[in-house]
Structures are given as structure tokens and as C-alpha cells.
Design a protein around this motif. Structure first.
Motif, PDB file in Angstrom:
ATOM      1  N   ALA A  24       0.830  -1.206   0.000  1.00  0.00           N
ATOM      2  CA  ALA A  24       0.000   0.000   0.000  1.00  0.00           C
ATOM      3  C   ALA A  24       0.860   1.250   0.000  1.00  0.00           C
ATOM      4  CB  ALA A  24      -0.937  -0.005   1.210  1.00  0.00           C
ATOM      5  N   ARG A  25       1.966   1.246   0.778  1.00  0.00           N
ATOM      6  CA  ARG A  25       2.860   2.412   0.788  1.00  0.00           C
ATOM      7  C   ARG A  25       3.537   2.586  -0.562  1.00  0.00           C
ATOM      8  NH1 ARG A  25       3.946   0.637   6.099  1.00  0.00           N
ATOM      9  NH2 ARG A  25       5.760  -0.544   5.393  1.00  0.00           N
ATOM     10  N   ALA A  26       3.931   1.495  -1.194  1.00  0.00           N
ATOM     11  CA  ALA A  26       4.568   1.578  -2.505  1.00  0.00           C
ATOM     12  C   ALA A  26       3.590   2.107  -3.539  1.00  0.00           C
ATOM     13  CB  ALA A  26       5.097   0.210  -2.930  1.00  0.00           C
ATOM     14  N   CYS A  27       2.327   1.702  -3.431  1.00  0.00           N
ATOM     15  CA  CYS A  27       1.308   2.178  -4.359  1.00  0.00           C
ATOM     16  C   CYS A  27       1.108   3.678  -4.205  1.00  0.00           C
ATOM     17  CB  CYS A  27       0.006   1.429  -4.126  1.00  0.00           C
ATOM     18  SG  CYS A  27      -1.314   1.901  -5.227  1.00  0.00           S
ATOM     19  N   SER A  28       1.066   4.175  -2.963  1.00  0.00           N
ATOM     20  CA  SER A  28       0.868   5.600  -2.748  1.00  0.00           C
ATOM     21  C   SER A  28       2.085   6.400  -3.197  1.00  0.00           C
ATOM     22  CB  SER A  28       0.558   5.882  -1.279  1.00  0.00           C
ATOM     23  OG  SER A  28       1.661   5.576  -0.466  1.00  0.00           O
ATOM     24  N   ALA A  29       3.273   5.838  -3.019  1.00  0.00           N
ATOM     25  CA  ALA A  29       4.473   6.522  -3.500  1.00  0.00           C
ATOM     26  C   ALA A  29       4.469   6.588  -5.010  1.00  0.00           C
ATOM     27  CB  ALA A  29       5.718   5.798  -2.997  1.00  0.00           C
ATOM     28  N   ALA A  30       4.029   5.517  -5.652  1.00  0.00           N
ATOM     29  CA  ALA A  30       3.969   5.508  -7.109  1.00  0.00           C
ATOM     30  C   ALA A  30       2.927   6.505  -7.614  1.00  0.00           C
ATOM     31  CB  ALA A  30       3.658   4.106  -7.609  1.00  0.00           C
ATOM     32  N   SER A  31       1.839   6.671  -6.886  1.00  0.00           N
ATOM     33  CA  SER A  31       0.809   7.636  -7.283  1.00  0.00           C
ATOM     34  C   SER A  31       1.364   9.050  -7.290  1.00  0.00           C
ATOM     35  CB  SER A  31      -0.391   7.561  -6.340  1.00  0.00           C
ATOM     36  OG  SER A  31      -1.008   6.313  -6.423  1.00  0.00           O
ATOM     37  N   ALA A  32       2.165   9.382  -6.291  1.00  0.00           N
ATOM     38  CA  ALA A  32       2.755  10.724  -6.235  1.00  0.00           C
ATOM     39  C   ALA A  32       3.722  10.933  -7.397  1.00  0.00           C
ATOM     40  CB  ALA A  32       3.472  10.926  -4.902  1.00  0.00           C
ATOM     41  N   TRP A  33       4.506   9.905  -7.726  1.00  0.00           N
ATOM     42  CA  TRP A  33       5.429  10.024  -8.862  1.00  0.00           C
ATOM     43  C   TRP A  33       4.669  10.212 -10.167  1.00  0.00           C
ATOM     44  CZ3 TRP A  33      10.320  11.117  -9.012  1.00  0.00           C
ATOM     45  CH2 TRP A  33      11.137  10.813  -7.929  1.00  0.00           C
ATOM     46  N   ARG A  34       3.620   9.416 -10.360  1.00  0.00           N
ATOM     47  CA  ARG A  34       2.848   9.525 -11.603  1.00  0.00           C
ATOM     48  C   ARG A  34       2.140  10.872 -11.697  1.00  0.00           C
ATOM     49  NH1 ARG A  34       1.801   3.896 -10.446  1.00  0.00           N
ATOM     50  NH2 ARG A  34      -0.101   4.513  -9.378  1.00  0.00           N
ATOM     51  N   ALA A  35       1.611  11.351 -10.583  1.00  0.00           N
ATOM     52  CA  ALA A  35       0.942  12.654 -10.584  1.00  0.00           C
ATOM     53  C   ALA A  35       1.936  13.777 -10.884  1.00  0.00           C
ATOM     54  CB  ALA A  35       0.259  12.895  -9.247  1.00  0.00           C
ATOM     55  N   ALA A  36       3.135  13.686 -10.328  1.00  0.00           N
ATOM     56  CA  ALA A  36       4.158  14.704 -10.597  1.00  0.00           C
ATOM     57  C   ALA A  36       4.578  14.678 -12.061  1.00  0.00           C
ATOM     58  CB  ALA A  36       5.374  14.471  -9.696  1.00  0.00           C
ATOM     59  N   ALA A  37       4.727  13.487 -12.618  1.00  0.00           N
ATOM     60  CA  ALA A  37       5.089  13.376 -14.035  1.00  0.00           C
ATOM     61  C   ALA A  37       3.969  13.916 -14.916  1.00  0.00           C
ATOM     62  CB  ALA A  37       5.393  11.926 -14.391  1.00  0.00           C
ATOM     63  N   LEU A  38       2.736  13.662 -14.530  1.00  0.00           N
ATOM     64  CA  LEU A  38       1.593  14.177 -15.280  1.00  0.00           C
ATOM     65  C   LEU A  38       1.548  15.698 -15.254  1.00  0.00           C
ATOM     66  CD1 LEU A  38      -1.036  13.444 -16.796  1.00  0.00           C
ATOM     67  CD2 LEU A  38      -2.149  13.330 -14.573  1.00  0.00           C
ATOM     68  N   LEU A  39       1.718  16.283 -14.075  1.00  0.00           N
ATOM     69  CA  LEU A  39       1.728  17.738 -13.950  1.00  0.00           C
ATOM     70  C   LEU A  39       2.852  18.339 -14.790  1.00  0.00           C
ATOM     71  CD1 LEU A  39       1.071  19.867 -10.905  1.00  0.00           C
ATOM     72  CD2 LEU A  39       3.233  20.204 -12.044  1.00  0.00           C
ATOM     73  N   HIS A  40       4.039  17.794 -14.664  1.00  0.00           N
ATOM     74  CA  HIS A  40       5.199  18.319 -15.387  1.00  0.00           C
ATOM     75  C   HIS A  40       4.989  18.221 -16.900  1.00  0.00           C
ATOM     76  CE1 HIS A  40       9.437  18.481 -16.758  1.00  0.00           C
ATOM     77  NE2 HIS A  40       9.554  19.300 -15.730  1.00  0.00           N
ATOM     78  N   THR A  41       4.446  17.107 -17.354  1.00  0.00           N
ATOM     79  CA  THR A  41       4.225  16.910 -18.788  1.00  0.00           C
ATOM     80  C   THR A  41       3.194  17.881 -19.340  1.00  0.00           C
ATOM     81  OG1 THR A  41       4.785  14.575 -18.590  1.00  0.00           O
ATOM     82  CG2 THR A  41       3.539  15.226 -20.530  1.00  0.00           C
ATOM     83  N   ILE A  42       2.083  18.040 -18.632  1.00  0.00           N
ATOM     84  CA  ILE A  42       1.043  18.958 -19.105  1.00  0.00           C
ATOM     85  C   ILE A  42       1.558  20.386 -19.150  1.00  0.00           C
ATOM     86  CG2 ILE A  42      -1.200  19.973 -18.545  1.00  0.00           C
ATOM     87  CD1 ILE A  42      -2.017  17.210 -17.473  1.00  0.00           C
ATOM     88  N   VAL A  43       2.302  20.777 -18.127  1.00  0.00           N
ATOM     89  CA  VAL A  43       2.810  22.148 -18.065  1.00  0.00           C
ATOM     90  C   VAL A  43       3.846  22.414 -19.164  1.00  0.00           C
ATOM     91  CG1 VAL A  43       4.211  23.694 -16.645  1.00  0.00           C
ATOM     92  CG2 VAL A  43       2.271  22.537 -15.654  1.00  0.00           C
ATOM     93  N   GLN A  44       4.720  21.442 -19.403  1.00  0.00           N
ATOM     94  CA  GLN A  44       5.784  21.650 -20.387  1.00  0.00           C
ATOM     95  C   GLN A  44       5.297  21.522 -21.831  1.00  0.00           C
ATOM     96  OE1 GLN A  44       8.913  22.718 -19.691  1.00  0.00           O
ATOM     97  NE2 GLN A  44       8.201  22.882 -17.593  1.00  0.00           N
ATOM     98  N   LEU A  45       4.389  20.589 -22.108  1.00  0.00           N
ATOM     99  CA  LEU A  45       3.953  20.352 -23.484  1.00  0.00           C
ATOM    100  C   LEU A  45       2.784  21.236 -23.923  1.00  0.00           C
ATOM    101  CD1 LEU A  45       4.212  16.478 -23.752  1.00  0.00           C
ATOM    102  CD2 LEU A  45       5.864  18.205 -24.457  1.00  0.00           C
ATOM    103  N   GLU A  46       2.021  21.758 -22.974  1.00  0.00           N
ATOM    104  CA  GLU A  46       0.865  22.614 -23.245  1.00  0.00           C
ATOM    105  C   GLU A  46      -0.051  22.012 -24.319  1.00  0.00           C
ATOM    106  OE1 GLU A  46       2.338  26.518 -24.117  1.00  0.00           O
ATOM    107  OE2 GLU A  46       2.872  26.868 -22.034  1.00  0.00           O
TER     108      GLU A  46
END
Length: 104
Positions: A24-46
Motif C-alpha cells: 500500500a505504501r509503494a502504491c501511494s508513492a507511485a501515485s505521487a510520482w505519476r501525478a508529478a510526471a503528469l503535472l510536469h508533462t502537461i505544463v511543459q507540453l501545453e
């Protein structure tokens, strides 16, 4: 018979070092990584013609919420995070740490 998600939650509360709790902790850590990658991608690629920053903030918070990880950011902090990511001052590691610090 209890559903698997309830068993993992109960196991996580009763036995913090159990395999289910670690999973469960690994899943939540992975969620934060995926969310950060999603935010970064949307912001950079517009990908949208307008309001990419708003879209990035909304999608990131909704992604974390749907993953079972709610965030409670201070007022204006999420828009500041998006602005800093857009100006390339923040890397995915920093975004992930910030999102993790806002978890509820």
C-alpha cells in the motif's frame, strides 16, 4: 469474505511491516510520482490552446484523489507549484516531494 482493498487497509493498520502494508505504501508513492510526471508533462507540453496551468492543477489533484491519495495544499500553493514547474525551476523529484507533503 472481505474485499482485498479492505484487507490491505486493515492489515496496514494492524501490522505496519506486513507485505500488504508495504504494498500500500509503494502504491501511494507511485501515485505521487505519476501525478508529478503528469503535472510536469502537461505544463511543459501545453496540450490545450488555453488554460494549461489550470488543467494541470486540476488533473493532478483529481488523479491523486482517484488513486486514493487526497491532497490538502495551502491556499495558492498548487498554482505556485504549477508556475514553478512551467518556468522549469522544479524537476519531477521536487514536485513529487511537494505533493507528498500535502497528502491527507
Amino acid at each position: 469474505m472481505k474485499p482485498t482493498s479492505q484487507v490491505r487497509t486493515i492489515a496496514g493498520y494492524l501490522w505496519p511491516n506486513s507485505p500488504a502494508a508495504k504494498s500500500a505504501r509503494a502504491c501511494s508513492a507511485a501515485s505521487a510520482w505519476r501525478a508529478a510526471a503528469l503535472l510536469h508533462t502537461i505544463v511543459q507540453l501545453e496540450p490545450l490552446p488555453h488554460r494549461n496551468s489550470l488543467f494541470a492543477a486540476f488533473v493532478t489533484s483529481q488523479y491523486l484523489d482517484q488513486s486514493g491519495e487526497g491532497i490538502d495544499s495551502p491556499y495558492g500553493a498548487l498554482s505556485d507549484l504549477v508556475r514553478k514547474a512551467r518556468e522549469s525551476r522544479l524537476k519531477i523529484y521536487d514536485i513529487t516531494d511537494t505533493l507528498r507533503s500535502w497528502r491527507i
